[in-house]
Scaffold this active site. Sequence first.
Site, PDB file in Angstrom:
ATOM      1  N   SER A 230       0.687  -1.274   0.002  1.00 28.45           N
ATOM      2  CA  SER A 230      -0.129  -0.093  -0.055  1.00 28.45           C
ATOM      3  C   SER A 230       1.116   1.245  -0.031  1.00 28.45           C
ATOM      4  O   SER A 230       1.701   1.505  -0.793  1.00 28.45           O
ATOM      5  CB  SER A 230      -0.991  -0.095   1.182  1.00 28.45           C
ATOM      6  OG  SER A 230      -1.876   0.768   0.982  1.00 28.45           O
ATOM      7  N   ASP A 342      -8.473  -5.770  -5.953  1.00 29.86           N
ATOM      8  CA  ASP A 342      -8.228  -4.462  -4.958  1.00 29.86           C
ATOM      9  C   ASP A 342      -8.901  -3.089  -5.355  1.00 29.86           C
ATOM     10  O   ASP A 342      -8.724  -2.570  -6.284  1.00 29.86           O
ATOM     11  CB  ASP A 342      -6.794  -4.256  -4.808  1.00 29.86           C
ATOM     12  CG  ASP A 342      -6.161  -3.418  -3.926  1.00 29.86           C
ATOM     13  OD1 ASP A 342      -6.922  -2.744  -3.313  1.00 29.86           O
ATOM     14  OD2 ASP A 342      -5.005  -3.209  -3.606  1.00 29.86           O
ATOM     15  N   HIS A 373      -6.943  -5.822  -1.207  1.00 34.16           N
ATOM     16  CA  HIS A 373      -5.865  -5.260  -0.555  1.00 34.16           C
ATOM     17  C   HIS A 373      -5.048  -5.817   0.362  1.00 34.16           C
ATOM     18  O   HIS A 373      -5.221  -5.684   1.682  1.00 34.16           O
ATOM     19  CB  HIS A 373      -6.436  -3.920  -0.230  1.00 34.16           C
ATOM     20  CG  HIS A 373      -5.238  -2.943   0.072  1.00 34.16           C
ATOM     21  ND1 HIS A 373      -4.424  -2.271  -0.955  1.00 34.16           N
ATOM     22  CD2 HIS A 373      -4.769  -1.932   0.964  1.00 34.16           C
ATOM     23  CE1 HIS A 373      -3.860  -1.430  -0.779  1.00 34.16           C
ATOM     24  NE2 HIS A 373      -3.729  -1.113   0.527  1.00 34.16           N
TER      25      HIS A 373
END
Length: 658
Positions: A230, A342, A373
């Site tokens: 991320s 995601d 994610h």
Amino acid sequence: MLRKAVTVSLCWTLIVAIWAGSNHVSAKAEQSVAGIKLEDKVTQPIYSYQDAIRETVYVEAPMDSDNDGKKDRIAVDLMRPKETDKGLKVPVIYEMSPYRAGLQDISFHDVDVELNPVGKKRSGDKGSGAGMLSFATAAKAVKETNRDTPKPFPGYYDNYFVPRGYAVVLAEGPGSGRSDGCPTTGGENEVTGTRAVIDWLNGRAKGYNEKGEPVKADWSTGKVGMIGVSYNGTLPNAVAATGVKGLETIVPIAAISSWYDYYRANGAVVAPGGYQGEDADVLAKAVLTRKNPEACTKAITDLEQKQDRITGDYNDFWDERNYVKNAKNIRASVFLVHGLNDWNVKTKHAAQWWNALERHHVPRKIWLHQGGHINPFNLRHKEWMTTLNRWFDHWLYGIDNGIMEEPMADIEHAAGKWETHRNWPDPKTKPVSLYLKATTHEGAGELYSKPIPTPPHHRESLIDDPRQKAEQLAADPEAPSSNRLVYLTPELKEPIRISGTPKITIRARIDKPVANLTALLVDYGTDTRVDYQKGLKNTGEQVCYGEGVPGDTGCTYLYEHHLHSTPFEIVTRGWMDPQNRQSPVRSKPIKPGQDYTFQWDLQADDYLFKPGHRIGVVLISSDHDYTLRPTGGTKITVTPEKSQIVLPIANGRITFEQ
């Protein structure tokens, strides 16, 4: 890209001379690589994790982002084999993160607001979010232990790689935890601060211990590999795009490649999945955990104003945070990992980054999985650790282990079912157009593989209802609904795989000067599918991946996908502000009642439609979970015969009864 080979012993040099002309390298001979042990061309754990050196260094970055008259210092915790104090030099696995000191409790922007026609202002157009914590409140929320006490090393990098002859560096982003400066959501100062740590590891920047005494990284080979998930995976993209020397490879997982595409889409203000109302300023406030956060008042105010939630246009603020445009500078190799489901960091980030890497001939590898994610460490554990080990061995130690001769792409097409491919998107992919045809009754229209004869032109309308979620509007495609338009293929005669980025074009008129436009690509057909919204399921099986100490065992549980049976699935979707029909850079007025042609991209995907299923296109206006949600009632009238969707189909062919 040339890489220096690792130093080998004189003994091995003599062996090579004797065996000249042979390509065979034995496992025993491989063990002569200085400082490491190899078996099957993979580094093995030979150094003590418990006895490893742990220290904190404050690296001086060439910036003063909090404007206090002093250069910002970045807090760095590191772990290295104790033998590095006796002359052993090792490469570094490095993760930068703004999250190590936790997050502030920050309110998000209100998304139940009216849209903004070009040239018209509305209240709240400075972009400040209602209910945001004041800096005084934020200052009280930060615990002293978050800033002043080095934390135990989280994650698995240290347990696994330090015993194998690597150092692990975990740093705190500007304005977070013990670091100086201000968070700017991927801005230039964050890139500079992240890069400064690499410079220190290569002797080009200054570092200090907690007493203020100079510290050098004389134990470092200067070879650095960055990794993270991320935000932590986004900063490697950003730094690699600067071309910094010493950064040999990056492993961006679920990472952003351009922040505009995280918070905007073709001029529309959109949200990362699950975080409606978040924007660049909200995230910066959330990670602002440093002492005296009021020092960053101006920096946060600049974010609020320059991010421009009013027009959604691409501007200098977003251009600063666009790393794709600088991909030509990349010296590092890239191992990219992304979830095909995601909806936080959407797949466009992976697709446009991967395409840029290919254009500039960057050595690369990609994994695409069916999860959301998430970190592949939890999904495909054994294969992930082996592959990551070999990747770092090759790029940081120079081990010729064959990893770059293997297929470039690993793709999970169904739960636990992986295939390797030469590249991604599939090199055999060709664009195939499906043309929209109006319905003759109240149900769904049709998708045709050939253009519809021009006359007569039909018009169909939908009414915006932001209260309904896209999943509600995509259900029961044959049922009448005034809030959507649905177009379906006949049942497919053979499997159809899309690989890449779909694009849609519609001819339409809008009865107001502003609206949201949303397109959904849907797979209609009951099937057992990955329930990515539930994350991963703990199998109860435990595995130990590295050495441990009390409080950090080096073990984890194995996980797998949740599954569910559903009658349809939204495969991908895309959004647009019709005022940005010509460019995301500039909004242009819409004249109510006038026909325009609108074209926009959906999120990239790699998806298999099964025989007997139907491909559907669903047109709606506002997307409850992603776009702004104005008062409903806007009418959008589409001319289907002048509209089409272009799908990237792997074999360039689609068959069904017509």
